[in-house]
Design an enzyme around this catalytic site. Structure first.
Site, PDB file in Angstrom:
ATOM      1  N   HIS A 218       8.030 -26.707   1.174  1.00  7.53           N
ATOM      2  CA  HIS A 218       7.242 -27.981   0.502  1.00  7.53           C
ATOM      3  C   HIS A 218       5.991 -27.317  -0.386  1.00  7.53           C
ATOM      4  O   HIS A 218       5.161 -28.192  -0.457  1.00  7.53           O
ATOM      5  CB  HIS A 218       6.722 -28.870   1.638  1.00  7.53           C
TER       6      HIS A 218
ATOM      7  N   GLU B 101       0.956  -1.126  -0.076  1.00 10.68           N
ATOM      8  CA  GLU B 101       0.085   0.060   0.054  1.00 10.68           C
ATOM      9  C   GLU B 101       0.833   1.360  -0.096  1.00 10.68           C
ATOM     10  O   GLU B 101       0.561   2.252  -0.568  1.00 10.68           O
ATOM     11  CB  GLU B 101      -1.129  -0.084   1.266  1.00 10.68           C
TER      12      GLU B 101
ATOM     13  N   LYS C 240     -13.396   2.463  -1.804  1.00 14.85           N
ATOM     14  CA  LYS C 240     -14.255   2.612  -0.815  1.00 14.85           C
ATOM     15  C   LYS C 240     -15.342   3.583  -1.360  1.00 14.85           C
ATOM     16  O   LYS C 240     -16.565   3.140  -1.089  1.00 14.85           O
ATOM     17  CB  LYS C 240     -13.478   3.373   0.329  1.00 14.85           C
TER      18      LYS C 240
HETATM   19  O1  PA5 Z   1      -3.135   1.626   5.762  1.00 18.31           O
HETATM   20  C1  PA5 Z   1      -4.082   2.325   5.693  1.00 18.31           C
HETATM   21  O2  PA5 Z   1      -4.424   3.689   5.511  1.00 18.31           O
HETATM   22  C2  PA5 Z   1      -5.478   1.387   5.275  1.00 18.31           C
HETATM   23  O3  PA5 Z   1      -4.939   0.108   5.245  1.00 18.31           O
HETATM   24  C3  PA5 Z   1      -6.338   1.560   6.233  1.00 18.31           C
HETATM   25  O4  PA5 Z   1      -5.952   1.356   7.711  1.00 18.31           O
HETATM   26  C4  PA5 Z   1      -7.595   0.833   5.901  1.00 18.31           C
HETATM   27  O5  PA5 Z   1      -8.225   1.194   4.621  1.00 18.31           O
HETATM   28  C5  PA5 Z   1      -8.791   1.283   7.222  1.00 18.31           C
HETATM   29  O6  PA5 Z   1      -8.981   2.556   7.101  1.00 18.31           O
HETATM   30  P1  PA5 Z   1      -9.769   3.231   8.222  1.00 18.31           P
HETATM   31  O7  PA5 Z   1      -8.754   3.109   9.616  1.00 18.31           O
HETATM   32  O8  PA5 Z   1      -9.717   4.545   8.065  1.00 18.31           O
HETATM   33  O9  PA5 Z   1     -10.955   2.534   8.845  1.00 18.31           O
END
Ligand code: PA5
Length: 459
Positions: free
Chosen positions: A330, A301, A444
């Site tokens: 394995h 990410e 989202k």
């Molecule tokens: O690292 C990130 O920003 C994302 O993975 C968020 O943690 C995830 O989308 C959840 O978002 P939020 O904490 O706003 O619910």
């Protein structure tokens, strides 16, 4: 003996795996210069607190409040802790729990759990799993921690609404605050409008704040990870000490002495110059397997970005993959050794498991078992680690070695913190913003719109 997590990138050098697959001294020289410049940039940016994750371990007040609140809930005898959250709100505590409590923790008796609750991290919206956890965790014996930095993530909101109804059905409204804690961004002009604020106010629940300059995947040492960690009985001071020590180590401008820069630099150079498009995280310990999962999110990410910081389309990113030693020897290793040479394999070795399971000296009549009799299970695991590492090197596959003396709050915090700093440095090297996630945000928004359209069509 140092308990610090250490790194060895020597098996990524051209003299071990050929110049086609490993970095040469000359290439390293160029990289080291780049890293030095970026180190100075990061130092400047740290001064203006651009990256909040660097600061989390220093926040003593929050730590003390967390400990106190956790102790109060434990005194009320909660039996289950259910985390409602996804992505960065879930992966950190899962990684800490598996590492520090070990496998099958939830199956231990309350006594063996030393009075700590069982942990269920609801990081999905599969109705069958959620229903099962609801059946296993009666609301009156459960504490729910709803975690969302944005305070609007559809999955978390959906989970929370279901749980609130369940709570309303089983306990009186004024007691709901004894079963719900909310962790979200602070209120403020520049803060997102968290929908968790009005919910927390309605029920009068305790709230913890996620600093605005800390992204979800960098939030494990904020209340996102620390509050559940404290409820689970982990020593959150030792977590902070591990971060502090690794911060000192990773503040060293010299590449040779900075594990985060070595990790980032090796991945960058082998990706860009040697076509290593995949980064495998392969701990040789069941207890570290969810750290591999956490790493995959962090690396994917943060570094998977369409644009560079100047707005050019570059479609950046190295694909992280989780694997587990020895299990995946394995399953995956055949591919890693003989398939496309497009991977860096990060092998994590734990020297001392804290358990030593001897292999009994029995069945003397079978001489083929002589090599294992009288040794221990840990000995075999270490030999397999060594064998796989050497075999990968023979096949000219780059291996980064990460080594931990033991698994403890201190060492686990070091490993996670080092990987966070490495991600920040990798972002600089790739010239991308490692701290946003526009690709996630778009999905989202679309999902929310589709839900709304579906509802309107039904009316
Ligand atoms: O690292 C990130 O920003 C994302 O993975 C968020 O943690 C995830 O989308 C959840 O978002 P939020 O904490 O706003 O619910």
């Amino acid at each position: 003996m140092s308990k610090n997590v250490s790194i060895d990138i020597s098996l990524c050098h051209a003299n071990k795996i050929s110049p086609s697959h490993g970095f040469t001294d000359k290439e390293l020289e160029v990289l080291v210069k780049q890293i030095k410049d970026y180190h100075n940039e990061i130092l400047q940016e740290r001064k203006i607190k651009k990256y909040g994750f660097f600061e989390l371990y220093k926040d003593k007040d929050t730590k003390e409040r967390i400990k106190k609140v956790a102790a109060d809930f434990l005194n009320h005898g909660i039996e289950n802790l259910v985390i409602l959250g996804i992505g960065g709100s879930a992966l950190g505590i899962t990684a800490l729990n598996t590492a520090l409590n070990g496998p099958y923790y939830n199956l231990l008796s309350r006594e063996c759990r030393k009075g700590s609750p069982r942990l269920f991290v609801m990081d999905n919206i599969d109705p069958t799993t959620f229903k099962r956890v609801m059946e296993l965790c009666p609301p009156e014996k459960t504490l729910y921690n709803a975690i969302s930095k944005s305070g609007e993530t559809a999955e978390t909101m959906c989970q929370l609404l279901i749980i609130l109804k369940e709570l309303e059905n089983s306990i009186s409204p004024e007691k709901i605050k004894e079963h719900l804690v909310i962790t979200t961004s602070p209120k403020g002009e520049n803060a997102p409008k968290s929908l968790l604020h009005p919910i927390a106010e309605k029920y009068g629940t305790i709230q913890f704040e996620i600093p605005l300059n800390v992204g979800g995947r960098f939030s494990v040492f904020s209340p996102v990870g620390l509050f559940p960690a404290s409820l689970l009985g982990f020593d959150i001071d030792a977590l902070a000490e591990g971060c502090a020590e690794m911060d000192t180590i990773c503040s060293n401008p010299s590449f040779e002495n900075n594990p985060a820069y070595q990790f980032a630099g090796t991945h960058y150079i082998l990706d860009k110059d040697k076509g290593k498009k995949i980064s495998v995280m392969m701990p040789y310990s069941d207890r570290l397997k969810d750290i591999a999962d956490w790493y995959c999110q962090l690396w994917a990410e943060s570094l998977g970005k369409k644009d560079d910081i100047d707005g050019n389309e570059i479609f950046n990113g190295q694909t992280p993959v989780k694997a587990l030693g020895v299990t995946d020897q394995h399953s995956q290793i055949q591919l890693y050794r003989e398939g496309p040479n497009d991977k860096i394999i990060n092998m994590v070795l734990v020297k001392n498991f804290g358990e030593n399971l001897p292999v009994p000296k029995i069945l003397d009549e079978i001489p083929e078992l002589e090599y294992i009799r009288g040794q221990s299970m840990g000995d075999l695991l270490h030999a397999e680690f060594q064998g796989t590492k050497d075999a990968l090197t023979l096949s000219q596959r780059p291996v980064v070695l990460l080594q931990m003396e033991e698994i403890s709050e201190y060492t686990v915090a070091q490993l996670l913190y080092m990987l966070e700093v490495a991600t920040a440095m990798a972002g600089k090297l790739y010239k991308i913003n490692a701290f946003n996630q526009p690709g996630v945000e778009e999905g989202k928004k679309i999902a929310r719109r589709l839900m709304l359209e579906k509802k309107q069509n039904l009316c």
